[in-house]
Design an enzyme around this catalytic site. Structure first.
Site, PDB file in Angstrom:
ATOM      1  N   GLY A  15     -77.295  59.446  32.334  1.00 52.21           N
ATOM      2  CA  GLY A  15     -76.265  60.133  33.123  1.00 52.21           C
ATOM      3  C   GLY A  15     -74.951  60.208  32.372  1.00 52.21           C
ATOM      4  CE1 TYR A 156     -75.359  56.022  44.823  1.00 54.78           C
ATOM      5  CE2 TYR A 156     -73.800  54.892  46.262  1.00 54.78           C
ATOM      6  CZ  TYR A 156     -74.140  55.390  45.015  1.00 54.78           C
ATOM      7  OH  TYR A 156     -73.259  55.260  43.965  1.00 54.78           O
ATOM      8  CE  LYS A 160     -75.969  53.499  42.535  1.00 61.54           C
ATOM      9  NZ  LYS A 160     -76.259  53.719  41.098  1.00 61.54           N
TER      10      LYS A 160
HETATM   11  P1  NAD Z   1     -71.454  61.900  38.188  1.00 59.62           P
HETATM   12  O1  NAD Z   1     -72.115  62.702  39.246  1.00 59.62           O
HETATM   13  O2  NAD Z   1     -70.148  62.345  37.658  1.00 59.62           O
HETATM   14  O3  NAD Z   1     -72.431  61.662  36.959  1.00 59.62           O
HETATM   15  C1  NAD Z   1     -73.767  61.282  37.149  1.00 59.62           C
HETATM   16  C2  NAD Z   1     -74.589  61.813  35.988  1.00 59.62           C
HETATM   17  O4  NAD Z   1     -75.947  61.436  36.203  1.00 59.62           O
HETATM   18  C3  NAD Z   1     -74.537  63.353  35.896  1.00 59.62           C
HETATM   19  O5  NAD Z   1     -74.254  63.742  34.582  1.00 59.62           O
HETATM   20  C4  NAD Z   1     -75.945  63.765  36.334  1.00 59.62           C
HETATM   21  O6  NAD Z   1     -76.404  64.959  35.724  1.00 59.62           O
HETATM   22  C5  NAD Z   1     -76.764  62.553  35.887  1.00 59.62           C
HETATM   23  N1  NAD Z   1     -78.027  62.474  36.597  1.00 59.62           N
HETATM   24  C6  NAD Z   1     -78.245  62.632  37.920  1.00 59.62           C
HETATM   25  N2  NAD Z   1     -79.540  62.549  38.200  1.00 59.62           N
HETATM   26  C7  NAD Z   1     -80.160  62.324  37.024  1.00 59.62           C
HETATM   27  C8  NAD Z   1     -81.519  62.161  36.660  1.00 59.62           C
HETATM   28  N3  NAD Z   1     -82.497  62.214  37.578  1.00 59.62           N
HETATM   29  N4  NAD Z   1     -81.825  61.937  35.369  1.00 59.62           N
HETATM   30  C9  NAD Z   1     -80.850  61.900  34.441  1.00 59.62           C
HETATM   31  N5  NAD Z   1     -79.546  62.049  34.717  1.00 59.62           N
HETATM   32  C10 NAD Z   1     -79.212  62.277  36.006  1.00 59.62           C
HETATM   33  O7  NAD Z   1     -71.319  60.440  38.832  1.00 59.62           O
HETATM   34  P2  NAD Z   1     -70.529  59.138  38.373  1.00 59.62           P
HETATM   35  O8  NAD Z   1     -69.500  58.873  39.386  1.00 59.62           O
HETATM   36  O9  NAD Z   1     -70.153  59.194  36.941  1.00 59.62           O
HETATM   37  O10 NAD Z   1     -71.689  58.058  38.627  1.00 59.62           O
HETATM   38  C11 NAD Z   1     -72.283  57.274  37.613  1.00 59.62           C
HETATM   39  C12 NAD Z   1     -72.936  56.075  38.274  1.00 59.62           C
HETATM   40  O11 NAD Z   1     -71.943  55.304  38.935  1.00 59.62           O
HETATM   41  C13 NAD Z   1     -73.961  56.426  39.345  1.00 59.62           C
HETATM   42  O12 NAD Z   1     -75.062  55.548  39.267  1.00 59.62           O
HETATM   43  C14 NAD Z   1     -73.213  56.208  40.630  1.00 59.62           C
HETATM   44  O13 NAD Z   1     -74.087  55.913  41.699  1.00 59.62           O
HETATM   45  C15 NAD Z   1     -72.344  55.039  40.249  1.00 59.62           C
HETATM   46  N6  NAD Z   1     -71.170  54.866  41.091  1.00 59.62           N
HETATM   47  C16 NAD Z   1     -70.188  55.821  41.130  1.00 59.62           C
HETATM   48  C17 NAD Z   1     -69.077  55.604  41.939  1.00 59.62           C
HETATM   49  C18 NAD Z   1     -67.958  56.599  42.030  1.00 59.62           C
HETATM   50  O14 NAD Z   1     -67.050  56.396  42.863  1.00 59.62           O
HETATM   51  N7  NAD Z   1     -67.923  57.647  41.217  1.00 59.62           N
HETATM   52  C19 NAD Z   1     -68.980  54.438  42.698  1.00 59.62           C
HETATM   53  C20 NAD Z   1     -70.001  53.504  42.644  1.00 59.62           C
HETATM   54  C21 NAD Z   1     -71.098  53.730  41.818  1.00 59.62           C
END
Ligand code: NAD
Length: 255
Positions: A15, A156, A160
């Site tokens: 990702g 979700y 997690k």
């Molecule tokens: P984002 O949506 O900006 O990026 C997520 C990336 O994962 C994207 O580039 C997407 O194309 C890729 N992705 C999605 N499904 C995929 C798959 N099946 N195979 C390969 N790649 C895939 O999100 P983010 O905020 O950068 O999130 C990154 C991680 O952090 C995630 O696991 C998310 O759950 C976690 N997270 C984010 C937040 C937040 O507030 N942004 C908070 C807690 C946890």
């Protein structure tokens, strides 16, 4: 004392086309790791790969859906051939659509669990043999504060929380091989994921962040770099006595 360095080590960050994954990939590259960038679309990874190469690092992109076993195995094989055996898997790819429990379809449940939990299993299982051979490894799983409960996303939150159990189990099973496993549980981080949440709820993103910051003890929302700093520490050679932990990077305590 001179700090230990990463030498020729290779990390895989899933990702990593954008958001937290891109920041983690960039940060680990600055520390000398070659980076395999996995995301759904190879073209989307170009920005991350170019940023790393422009900074003098090594990186390659591989398109793979982390929930697809064969795609992950193939991606790890390609990265191993081109960048060397990976010993630092960063399971970051995630999705978190909202749905009330009664409206949550079985298909959405499976999709969310597939990306957020099956994906880390597939990647970690494919990389562990390289770590065992090296007698060293650093597994980093990106969980979420939703692991302690998320009223809007039971799928979700479940995935997690499962990722934390996976992390602790890996720490127990692999520790004697020089391998650590830790989870980072971010709070609100500015990214496309939170941007999409704001849009879905009909809020302007800047206002959404301002309101969110009011309930965060340090008085601000997180940035992808906040997570990258934490990942950098957990991956560092000096963090070898830190394993099976959940680091909440949320601007305050979480329980
Ligand atoms: P984002 O949506 O900006 O990026 C997520 C990336 O994962 C994207 O580039 C997407 O194309 C890729 N992705 C999605 N499904 C995929 C798959 N099946 N195979 C390969 N790649 C895939 O999100 P983010 O905020 O950068 O999130 C990154 C991680 O952090 C995630 O696991 C998310 O759950 C976690 N997270 C984010 C937040 C937040 O507030 N942004 C908070 C807690 C946890």
């Amino acid at each position: 004392m001179t700090p230990a360095t990463h030498g020729q080590r290779t990390a895989i960050v899933t990702g990593a086309a954008r958001g937290i994954g891109a920041a983690v990939a960039g940060r680990l590259a600055c520390e000398g790791l070659a980076i395999g960038v996995i995301d759904l679309d190879e073209a989307d990874c170009a920005g991350t790969v170019e940023m790393i190469i422009a900074g003098g690092g090594s990186a390659m992109a591989v398109a793979a859906d982390v929930a697809e076993e064969a795609a992950v195995i193939d991606a790890v094989a390609r990265i191993t051939t081109e960048l060397g055996p990976p010993t630092v898997p960063v399971n970051n790819a995630g999705i978190g659509p909202r749905a009330d429990l009664v409206e949550l379809t079985t298909q959405q449940w499976d999709t969310v669990l597939g990306v957020n939990l099956r994906g880390p299993f597939f990647l970690t299982r494919a990389v562990v043999p390289h770590m065992l051979e090296a007698g060293w490894g650093r597994i980093v799983n990106v969980s979420s504060i939703s692991a302690v409960g998320d009223a809007a996303r039971v799928d979700y939150g479940s995935a997690k929380a499962g990722l934390i159990g996976f992390t602790k189990s890996l720490a127990l099973q692999l520790g004697r091989h020089g391998i650590t496993a830790n989870a980072i549980a971010p709070g609100f981080v500015v990214s496309d994921m939170t941007r999409a949440s704001a849009r879905r709820l009909g809020h302007e993103f800047a206002e959404y962040q301002r309101v969110a910051a009011q309930s965060i003890p340090v008085g601000r929302v997180g940035q992808p770099e906040d997570i990258a700093h934490t990942a950098s520490y957990l991956v560092s050679p000096e963090a070898g006595f830190v394993s099976g932990q959940v680091v909440y990077v949320a601007g305050g305590p979480v329980d």
